[in-house]
Write a protein that holds these residues in place. Structure first.
Motif, mmCIF file in Angstrom:
data_model
loop_
_atom_site.group_PDB
_atom_site.id
_atom_site.type_symbol
_atom_site.label_atom_id
_atom_site.label_comp_id
_atom_site.label_asym_id
_atom_site.label_seq_id
_atom_site.Cartn_x
_atom_site.Cartn_y
_atom_site.Cartn_z
ATOM 1 N N LYS A 66 12.797 -6.249 -9.548
ATOM 2 C CA LYS A 66 13.542 -5.698 -10.675
ATOM 3 C C LYS A 66 14.078 -4.298 -10.384
ATOM 4 C CE LYS A 66 11.046 -8.245 -14.295
ATOM 5 N NZ LYS A 66 10.112 -8.123 -15.453
ATOM 6 N N LEU A 67 13.435 -3.588 -9.454
ATOM 7 C CA LEU A 67 13.882 -2.233 -9.117
ATOM 8 C C LEU A 67 15.326 -2.231 -8.637
ATOM 9 C CD1 LEU A 67 10.812 -0.831 -7.109
ATOM 10 C CD2 LEU A 67 11.498 -0.194 -9.429
ATOM 11 N N TRP A 68 15.704 -3.295 -7.931
ATOM 12 C CA TRP A 68 17.038 -3.316 -7.312
ATOM 13 C C TRP A 68 17.848 -4.564 -7.635
ATOM 14 C CZ3 TRP A 68 12.965 -2.349 -3.449
ATOM 15 C CH2 TRP A 68 12.353 -3.522 -2.985
ATOM 16 N N ASP A 100 0.823 -1.207 0.000
ATOM 17 C CA ASP A 100 0.000 0.000 0.000
ATOM 18 C C ASP A 100 0.858 1.259 0.000
ATOM 19 O OD1 ASP A 100 0.843 -0.776 2.563
ATOM 20 O OD2 ASP A 100 -0.803 0.266 3.554
ATOM 21 N N LEU A 101 1.974 1.226 0.710
ATOM 22 C CA LEU A 101 2.849 2.394 0.764
ATOM 23 C C LEU A 101 3.620 2.563 -0.542
ATOM 24 C CD1 LEU A 101 4.179 2.049 4.430
ATOM 25 C CD2 LEU A 101 2.244 3.397 3.576
ATOM 26 N N PHE A 102 3.970 1.450 -1.189
ATOM 27 C CA PHE A 102 4.599 1.532 -2.508
ATOM 28 C C PHE A 102 3.632 2.140 -3.525
ATOM 29 C CE2 PHE A 102 8.612 -1.123 -3.212
ATOM 30 C CZ PHE A 102 9.098 -0.837 -1.952
ATOM 31 N N GLU A 103 2.381 1.705 -3.457
ATOM 32 C CA GLU A 103 1.385 2.224 -4.399
ATOM 33 C C GLU A 103 1.210 3.730 -4.229
ATOM 34 O OE1 GLU A 103 -3.125 1.104 -5.976
ATOM 35 O OE2 GLU A 103 -2.482 0.464 -3.974
ATOM 36 N N GLN A 104 1.176 4.210 -2.989
ATOM 37 C CA GLN A 104 1.038 5.638 -2.723
ATOM 38 C C GLN A 104 2.202 6.447 -3.291
ATOM 39 O OE1 GLN A 104 0.422 6.453 1.446
ATOM 40 N NE2 GLN A 104 -1.205 4.905 1.641
ATOM 41 N N ALA A 105 3.363 5.803 -3.394
ATOM 42 C CA ALA A 105 4.549 6.494 -3.904
ATOM 43 C C ALA A 105 4.773 6.257 -5.393
ATOM 44 C CB ALA A 105 5.785 6.043 -3.129
ATOM 45 N N GLY A 106 3.823 5.599 -6.041
ATOM 46 C CA GLY A 106 3.921 5.365 -7.477
ATOM 47 C C GLY A 106 4.907 4.282 -7.873
ATOM 48 N N LEU A 107 5.289 3.435 -6.933
ATOM 49 C CA LEU A 107 6.187 2.322 -7.230
ATOM 50 C C LEU A 107 5.368 1.069 -7.528
ATOM 51 C CD1 LEU A 107 8.938 2.764 -4.474
ATOM 52 C CD2 LEU A 107 9.043 3.460 -6.868
ATOM 53 N N PRO A 108 5.929 0.132 -8.283
ATOM 54 C CA PRO A 108 5.198 -1.112 -8.541
ATOM 55 C C PRO A 108 4.934 -1.872 -7.248
ATOM 56 C CG PRO A 108 7.496 -1.322 -9.196
ATOM 57 C CD PRO A 108 7.265 0.129 -8.891
ATOM 58 N N THR A 109 3.907 -2.689 -7.257
ATOM 59 C CA THR A 109 3.568 -3.481 -6.070
ATOM 60 C C THR A 109 3.732 -4.975 -6.294
ATOM 61 O OG1 THR A 109 1.232 -3.535 -6.722
ATOM 62 C CG2 THR A 109 1.938 -1.739 -5.256
ATOM 63 N N ASP A 110 3.727 -5.415 -7.549
ATOM 64 C CA ASP A 110 3.951 -6.828 -7.844
ATOM 65 C C ASP A 110 5.366 -7.213 -7.437
ATOM 66 O OD1 ASP A 110 3.214 -9.387 -9.501
ATOM 67 O OD2 ASP A 110 5.188 -8.741 -10.225
#
Length: 435
Positions: free
Chosen positions: A181-183, A165-175
């Motif tokens: 893949k981000l890191w 939920d916090l990733f979604e609020q920051a516009g980051l993927p949640t899957d």
């Protein structure tokens, strides 16, 4: 876990309090009184000293064992803080009294016990078939002459636990696969993801990660050596694994990406429950603690993604005390608790990852998922991470204490101290404790 497995003013007061209270207990249970205390209603009593969430008292394993062995009573005491637990254990070892029949050993303390207290532990090298353990696991508690001080419980392959939920609020993927893949392949990418999170999060009070020390631990335990070399020489000042981890962790702290907390210290548990931070580097054994402290209200908000690089942080053992009046019964219990079937069962219930090769290959582990962590395939995630763990991890006598000292040093940075001064303070503390 090591376990759980894992944890200088306020902590020192707690350590002192625990140590003093346990010394008092020791004074009441020495000599012939201790022998008498080993029977209850005609049954043999086995006592255990554990720490964190090792999965032994938290599940029904002890009840099952007592049902299968009706002449046995098992009494287990669990200390939430491993640092306090180990201080008390050292006190009892020095006094030669107050010890439980079975004592938990955290990996960061293993080398010190092997080098200085091996005589206090029973040799478990001939207790049944030990080939099911990962070979490097048993080597961590084996003396030069082949004495085995403990049998392995869990290991700590790492992942990153995150709040969807916090990733979604920051516009980051949640899957979880997209998150990984981000890191992928580089811890600096994890910090870069934190910069994106901070820039775009709608709630500026939420930090990207819980602590700089969590990042530091994740990075250093991806190498075959951290603080010592094979000859027992301190090498942390010049080991790039340590210096690079310090620099990146300092960068994260000074960039405002951390909640300025220390894992398992005051403030961290409420942070898990209240969403104070969006990620935590999490060894497998930490999942049980997170799910307990974050609570039912956050079930399904947490998920697990592959870490940038494989590493092992933590893990524990069970040792039997040589002085135990029920040594043989205690050895039998330890062998049963660490058998593949029981290790797989603890994983199913709590997520603690087995140190048994045989257990890792069971469907219960390899296909395991976590309902709390959004049905994440934790058996696969941690199993893949376990395959990336170096075949050898060189332990030193003060590994656990040095790790704690670095954690305290990074917290100084989080509190605003100049990084060079924090390193100097950390270096002086390490020099003092390793004299």
């Amino acid at each position: 876990m090591g376990t759980a497995r894992r944890r200088l003013g306020s902590t020192l007061a707690a350590v002192t309090s625990v140590a003093v209270s346990l010394v008092l207990v020791a004074g009441c249970s020495s000599g012939s009184d201790a022998d008498k205390a080993r029977t209850e209603d005609g049954k043999t009593v086995i006592t255990m000293g554990l720490f964190g969430v090792m999965g032994i008292k938290e599940t029904d394993l002890l009840d099952r064992y007592m049902k299968e062995n009706p002449d046995i009573v098992v009494k287990a005491d669990v200390a939430g803080d491993e640092q306090s637990y180990y201080t008390a254990l050292q006190t009892h070892l020095t006094a030669g009294s107050g010890l439980k029949d079975i004592q938990g050993i955290e990996i960061g303390r293993a080398k010190e016990l092997v080098d200085t207290r091996a005589d206090a532990f029973a040799d478990l090298s001939k207790d049944g078939d030990l080939t099911h353990f990962l070979p490097w696991k048993s080597s961590q508690v084996t003396t030069k002459d082949g004495k085995l001080l403990g049998l392995g419980t869990d290991i700590g392959p790492m992942a990153v636990c995150y709040r969807k939920d916090l990733f979604e609020q920051a516009g980051l993927p949640t899957d979880r696969e997209e998150v990984a893949k981000l890191w992928a392949g580089d811890w600096s990418k994890y910090v870069d993801a934190g910069r994106d999170f901070k820039a775009n999060s709608k709630d500026k009070k939420v930090a990207f990660m819980d602590s700089a020390s969590g990042l530091f631990n994740a990075m250093i335990y991806g190498g075959d050596k951290q603080f010592y070399d094979k000859d027992g020489k301190l090498v942390y000042r010049d080991n790039p694994v340590v210096t690079d981890a310090w620099k990146l962790s300092v960068d994260a702290a000074r960039s405002g990406l951390t909640a300025r907390l220390r894992q398992f210290q005051p403030g961290w548990d409420p942070g898990l429950a209240n969403g104070t931070f969006a990620t935590a580097v999490c060894p497998a054994w930490m999942l049980a603690h997170i799910s307990e402290k974050a609570g039912p209200a956050n079930k399904g908000k947490w998920d697990v993604a592959k870490a940038p690089k494989g590493a092992n942080w933590g893990g524990s053992f069970l040792g039997v005390m040589e002085s135990s009046p029920v040594k043989k019964e205690a050895e039998k219990l330890v062998a049963w608790l660490t058998a593949p079937e029981q290790q797989a069962y603890i994983f199913e219930k709590l997520g603690n990852f087995p140190s048994s090769k045989k257990a890792i290959d069971t469907p219960e582990v390899s296909s395991g998922t976590s309902p709390y962590f959004s049905d994440a395939p934790i058996g696969q995630i941690f199993g893949d991470a376990a395959k990336e763990i170096p075949d050898e991890q060189i332990l030193g006598r003060k590994d656990g204490s040095i790790k704690d000292t670095f954690s305290a040093g990074l917290q100084l940075v989080e509190q605003g101290k100049n990084p060079d001064e924090a390193w100097k303070t950390t270096d002086e503390r390490i020099e003092k404790l390793t004299r």
